[in-house]
Design an enzyme around this catalytic site. Structure first.
Site, PDB file in Angstrom:
ATOM      1  N   CYS A 114      23.877  21.055  -4.299  1.00 48.15           N
ATOM      2  CA  CYS A 114      22.873  22.004  -4.854  1.00 48.15           C
ATOM      3  C   CYS A 114      21.538  21.578  -5.349  1.00 48.15           C
ATOM      4  O   CYS A 114      21.563  21.320  -6.317  1.00 48.15           O
ATOM      5  CB  CYS A 114      23.591  22.850  -6.055  1.00 48.15           C
ATOM      6  SG  CYS A 114      22.679  24.168  -6.507  1.00 48.15           S
TER       7      CYS A 114
ATOM      8  N   CYS B 183      20.079  23.754  -8.354  1.00 50.86           N
ATOM      9  CA  CYS B 183      20.656  23.573  -9.627  1.00 50.86           C
ATOM     10  C   CYS B 183      20.278  22.056 -10.098  1.00 50.86           C
ATOM     11  O   CYS B 183      20.231  21.831 -11.328  1.00 50.86           O
ATOM     12  CB  CYS B 183      22.286  23.304  -9.279  1.00 50.86           C
ATOM     13  SG  CYS B 183      22.920  24.627  -8.513  1.00 50.86           S
ATOM     14  N   ASP B 184      20.389  21.033  -9.384  1.00 47.44           N
ATOM     15  CA  ASP B 184      20.340  19.459  -9.738  1.00 47.44           C
ATOM     16  C   ASP B 184      18.952  18.871  -9.650  1.00 47.44           C
ATOM     17  O   ASP B 184      18.706  17.985  -9.728  1.00 47.44           O
ATOM     18  CB  ASP B 184      21.328  18.870  -9.145  1.00 47.44           C
ATOM     19  CG  ASP B 184      22.721  19.355  -9.699  1.00 47.44           C
ATOM     20  OD1 ASP B 184      22.829  19.721 -10.658  1.00 47.44           O
ATOM     21  OD2 ASP B 184      23.798  19.115  -8.884  1.00 47.44           O
TER      22      ASP B 184
END
Ligand code: NAP
Length: 309
Positions: A134, A137-138
């Site tokens: 992701c 997200c990261d």
């Protein structure tokens, strides 16, 4: 007598949420069971959605929460529980979670799909330590660093463009010499100077100590192997349907594990419908998932007209 719902919707991505909206408008006694803390499904991991009509450039998180707000505003009922088993073949279907057993006349299966794994050494070992599925997200952990993205579809292209905003350099590693991503994304990639595409290349191993340090890359044409230093590896090689729960339920799946169902969402089991990425279909997009949710509720309504014990 325990409560008997008209409809239980499993999953709260665009398919499940649009089913919840249509079920409320049809005044069905419906319940949505969602497993994650945030509604919206895979879309919440998308930085920007630019192909959902009427909402150009909306963030995935905002689209997810807008869909949820819509269902809430109409009085949709939700519980956050993980479904553990299903009994679908009788007139009364049972949906079991750790805490509860729910009874319902019809079910919409809208559990979506999850990330496909590359299946190479190091992928599991470095999960969360430089290996991610992701980018939104990261990605922030890789500011000014070097990242690689594996894959050639929409998600890989979007991830590479997104990461390039913060990373020093991004390698897009694709096993063929043609991307399957939408042309608009391919054009955007060309205009992103710090993205380099490694064509005809596959990752054979992810290496590091405590964190990812490099990738072993094989050129599938020459067979040559080389080591590419990177700080992070984002894997975007497609999705696999979340149909593990359906083993032994009688619901027919295709060879890739997708529920066999058409536009009307009907599965081979009466009263059981499938919506969104989980079913066999030509195009897996937010708009087709939302359409599926609506179609499944119409099919469920028709089924309920003749339902009897
Ligand atoms: P996808 O379209 O299935 O693409 C997967 C990519 O990974 C392909 O390029 C494939 O290569 C490659 N791949 C698969 N297995 C691999 C392996 N073992 N090793 C190396 N490469 C591998 O998946 P996706 O990008 O996750 O998208 C999923 C669905 O969501 C698609 O239907 C997509 O259109 C949709 N989506 C749409 C949007 C949008 O419209 N904005 C955004 C995100 C997702 P090959 O090309 O050689 O098969």
């Amino acid at each position: 007598m325990e409560h008997l719902y008209d409809l239980i919707i499993i999953g709260s991505g665009p398919a499940g949420l649009s089913a919840a909206i249509y079920a409320r408008r049809a005044r069905l006694d419906a319940l949505v069971i969602e497993a994650s803390y945030v509604s919206g499904g895979q879309v919440v991991n998308t930085y920007e959605v630019d192909n959902y009509p009427g909402l150009p450039g909306i963030s995935g998180m905002e689209l997810g929460s807008t869909l949820r707000d819509h269902a809430d505003r109409l009085g949709g009922q939700f519980v956050r529980e993980k479904v553990q088993s299903l009994e679908l073949e009788g007139p009364v279907k049972l949906v079991r979670t750790r805490k509860n057993e729910y009874r319902t006349k019809t079910v919409v299966l809208a559990m979506g799909a999850g990330h496909r794994k590359l299946g190479v050494p190091g992928e599991e070992e470095f999960g969360g330590m430089g290996v991610s599925y992701c980018a939104t997200c990261d990605g922030a952990f890789f500011r000014d660093k070097v990242a690689a993205v594996a894959g050639g579809g929409d998600v890989a292209a979007e991830d590479a463009i997104f990461l390039a905003r913060g990373c020093r350099k991004v390698y897009l590693i694709h096993r063929r010499e043609e991307l399957r991503a939408a042309m608009v994304l391919q054009e955007a990639l060309k205009e992103t100077p710090n993205v380099e595409i490694l064509w005809n290349s596959v990752i054979t191993e992810i290496r590091g100590e405590t964190q990812v340090r490099s990738l072993c890359i094989r050129d599938v044409i020459s067979g040559q192997e080389r080591e590419l230093p990177v700080d992070g590896c984002f894997i975007a090689v497609g999705i696999t349907p979340n149909t593990q729960l359906l083993r032994d339920t009688g619901v027919e799946l295709d060879d890739s594990g997708y529920i066999i169902a058409g536009e009307d969402g009907k599965t081979n089991v009466p009263g059981v419908f499938a919506a969104g990425d989980i079913r066999t279909k030509q195009l897996r997009q937010i708009i087709t998932a939302a359409a599926d949710g609506a179609n499944c509720v119409t099919s469920a309504q028709n089924f309920l007209l003749t339902w009897k014990l």
